[in-house]
Design an enzyme around this catalytic site. Structure first.
Site, short mmCIF file in Angstrom:
data_model
loop_
_atom_site.label_atom_id
_atom_site.label_comp_id
_atom_site.label_asym_id
_atom_site.label_seq_id
_atom_site.Cartn_x
_atom_site.Cartn_y
_atom_site.Cartn_z
N ARG A 105 0.82 -1.22 0.00
CA ARG A 105 0.00 0.00 0.00
C ARG A 105 0.85 1.26 0.00
O ARG A 105 0.46 2.28 -0.59
CB ARG A 105 -0.93 0.00 1.21
CG ARG A 105 -2.07 -0.96 1.01
CD ARG A 105 -2.98 -0.98 2.20
NE ARG A 105 -4.22 -1.63 1.84
CZ ARG A 105 -5.08 -2.12 2.72
NH1 ARG A 105 -4.83 -2.04 4.00
NH2 ARG A 105 -6.17 -2.69 2.32
N LYS A 107 -17.83 -16.34 4.51
CA LYS A 107 -19.28 -16.23 4.73
C LYS A 107 -20.04 -15.72 3.51
O LYS A 107 -19.61 -14.78 2.86
CB LYS A 107 -19.54 -15.26 5.90
CG LYS A 107 -19.23 -15.85 7.25
CD LYS A 107 -19.44 -14.83 8.34
CE LYS A 107 -20.91 -14.65 8.65
NZ LYS A 107 -21.13 -13.58 9.65
N GLY A 134 -8.75 -7.38 -0.39
CA GLY A 134 -8.60 -8.16 0.83
C GLY A 134 -7.76 -9.42 0.68
O GLY A 134 -6.62 -9.38 0.20
N GLY A 141 -13.54 -3.81 1.66
CA GLY A 141 -14.94 -3.41 1.75
C GLY A 141 -15.31 -2.43 0.64
O GLY A 141 -16.41 -2.51 0.08
P1 AMP Z 1 -13.48 -13.34 3.30
O1 AMP Z 1 -12.96 -12.29 4.22
O2 AMP Z 1 -14.96 -13.53 3.37
O3 AMP Z 1 -12.97 -13.20 1.88
O4 AMP Z 1 -12.94 -14.70 3.86
C1 AMP Z 1 -11.60 -15.04 3.89
C2 AMP Z 1 -11.45 -16.18 4.81
O5 AMP Z 1 -12.15 -17.31 4.31
C3 AMP Z 1 -10.03 -16.62 5.00
O6 AMP Z 1 -9.62 -16.30 6.30
C4 AMP Z 1 -10.09 -18.12 4.79
O7 AMP Z 1 -9.40 -18.85 5.78
C5 AMP Z 1 -11.57 -18.42 4.89
N1 AMP Z 1 -11.90 -19.67 4.19
C6 AMP Z 1 -11.74 -19.98 2.90
N2 AMP Z 1 -12.11 -21.25 2.66
C7 AMP Z 1 -12.54 -21.77 3.82
C8 AMP Z 1 -13.03 -23.06 4.21
N3 AMP Z 1 -13.17 -24.06 3.34
N4 AMP Z 1 -13.35 -23.23 5.53
C9 AMP Z 1 -13.22 -22.22 6.40
N5 AMP Z 1 -12.75 -20.99 6.10
C10 AMP Z 1 -12.42 -20.77 4.81
#
Ligand code: AMP
Length: 392
Positions: A34, A199, A349, A372
């Protein structure tokens, strides 16, 4: 939209809102991406003989003990190395000491002011876009440049507040971000979206917006399990976003042909890097197992779908990329994209962090610096830090 080149900045005191929210450990910058990305705008101001005043946030400040760990001074030192010149640092975000430093600045001097979020300790003045604080910071300069895309989705004193009180423009970094992301407003086809991460709930807005424009949405990562659960599969101990099951059911009903779900996973009984894993088809996942990465059949399926893409937008890792074992698919698909020169935008991210450590960040078409902010842009929401400049 006013960009930095539209304003006459020569010999002026220019305030630049940068995004120096970088990981710092033991006073050392762990990833300076950054900071490097802010250089073009800073150097342009120096070439124009400006006095350059930099503002940025770093982490969150909720209580006194957050102050020291979120002190911006290591960034000033690092920036000084990158610019190969002295960078002045103000320990305070307001007051006589800061004003004196600015008073004594020469043209082509660079000053970094302490973490804007120090102002959150006493009544969230920065994050709450306190009017008086925005006015005060604006009074320190003559021109305002917003180059912090990562916070553009928030109305803070250090972006919206200052922009309300000074002639303002976006810097080169935000300009680059908007140019790349705006392709997705009317994307060339086939337009393929890859979504991963933990999520579904965080991505509902993006899915709703992109599902109408995309030819296919490939779903990996933890969020795939909520979709698979919605289809009636046993997902064992895999991560589940219970509240989003109904949303997934609806999307699958309305857009069944567009949504591509994983067929197989790297499966383990424990959420750890230590245990060996097995590759299993989704039908064979047991109650005491969890999927931590997509499997090889799914990688192939994803590659077939992106092979002929005119553009790919990818947000979120395909597995638990923090564990070496389970970042394999994310790395392999990144490699496939780079080797096959598939025009790809990495949307903020974690996926950009994964691409950076794997050495692919510089090789993709665009890696967005906003987490975000990128998602909100893709959802079609207005970004207040940019809107205020657009409207001027
Ligand atoms: P996000 O911030 O929603 O993009 O989520 C990123 C996070 O998703 C990372 O910390 C990953 O460890 C988690 N992640 C990706 N695949 C999986 C999985 N199969 N089970 C649990 N966490 C996951």
């Amino acid at each position: 939209m006013t960009t930095i080149k539209d304003l006459n900045i020569t010999n002026k005191k220019v305030i630049i809102r940068c995004d120096f929210n970088v990981p710092i450990k033991d006073d050392k910058i762990v990833d300076d991406t950054r900071i490097k990305e802010s250089l073009e705008t800073i150097k342009y101001c120096l070439e124009n003989n400006c006095k350059v005043i930099l503002l940025s946030h770093l982490g969150r400040i909720k209580e006194k003990k957050d102050l020291e760990k979120n002190n911006l001074s290591p960034v000033a030192r690092h920036l000084s190395k990158l610019l190969n010149k002295e960078v002045l640092f103000s320990e305070t975000t307001r007051g006589k000491e800061l004003e004196n430093i600015i008073e004594n600045m020469n043209f082509k001097d660079v000053l970094l002011i302490q973490n804007t979020r120090y102002e959150d300790l006493d009544g969230k003045k920065e994050s709450g876009n306190d009017e008086e604080l925005g006015k005060y910071w604006a009074s320190l300069g003559e021109i305002f440049i917003n180059d912090a895309f990562g916070t553009a989705h928030r109305a803070h004193a250090s972006n919206v507040g200052i922009a309300s009180n000074l002639p303002s423009a976006i810097g080169f970094l935000i300009e680059k971000e908007l140019k790349a992301l705006s392709i997705l407003e009317r994307p060339p086809h086939p337009f393929i979206v890859i979504l991963g991460g933990a999520k579904v709930a965080d991505k509902i807005g993006v899915i709703e917006k992109l599902v109408t424009k995309a030819d296919k949405i490939l779903i990996g990562g933890g969020m795939a399990f909520t979709f698979l659960k919605a289809k009636g599969y046993e997902i064992g101990k895999s991560i589940l976003d219970e509240e989003s099951i109904d949303f997934c059911k609806k999307i699958l009903k309305d857009y069944d042909a567009k949504i591509i779900l994983p067929k197989d996973f790297a499966v383990s009984k424990e959420y750890t890097n230590a245990q060996p894993y097995q590759e299993k088809d989704i039908e064979n996942l047991q109650k005491d197992e969890m999927g931590l990465d997509i499997g090889s059949k799914t990688r192939k399926l994803f590659e077939e779908n992106i092979e002929k893409a005119s553009i790919v937008m990818w947000n979120g890792p395909l597995g638990v990329y923090e564990f070496d074992k389970y970042r394999k698919s994310t790395d392999i698909i990144l490699k496939y994209i780079v080797e096959n020169k598939i025009k790809t935008i990495l949307g903020g991210g974690d996926i950009v962090a994964a691409a950076t450590t794997a050495g692919y960040k510089e090789k993709v078409y665009h890696a967005s610096t906003g987490g975000g902010a990128t998602l909100e842009y893709l959802e079609g929401k207005e970004l207040p830090g940019i809107e205020i400049i657009k409207r001027k």
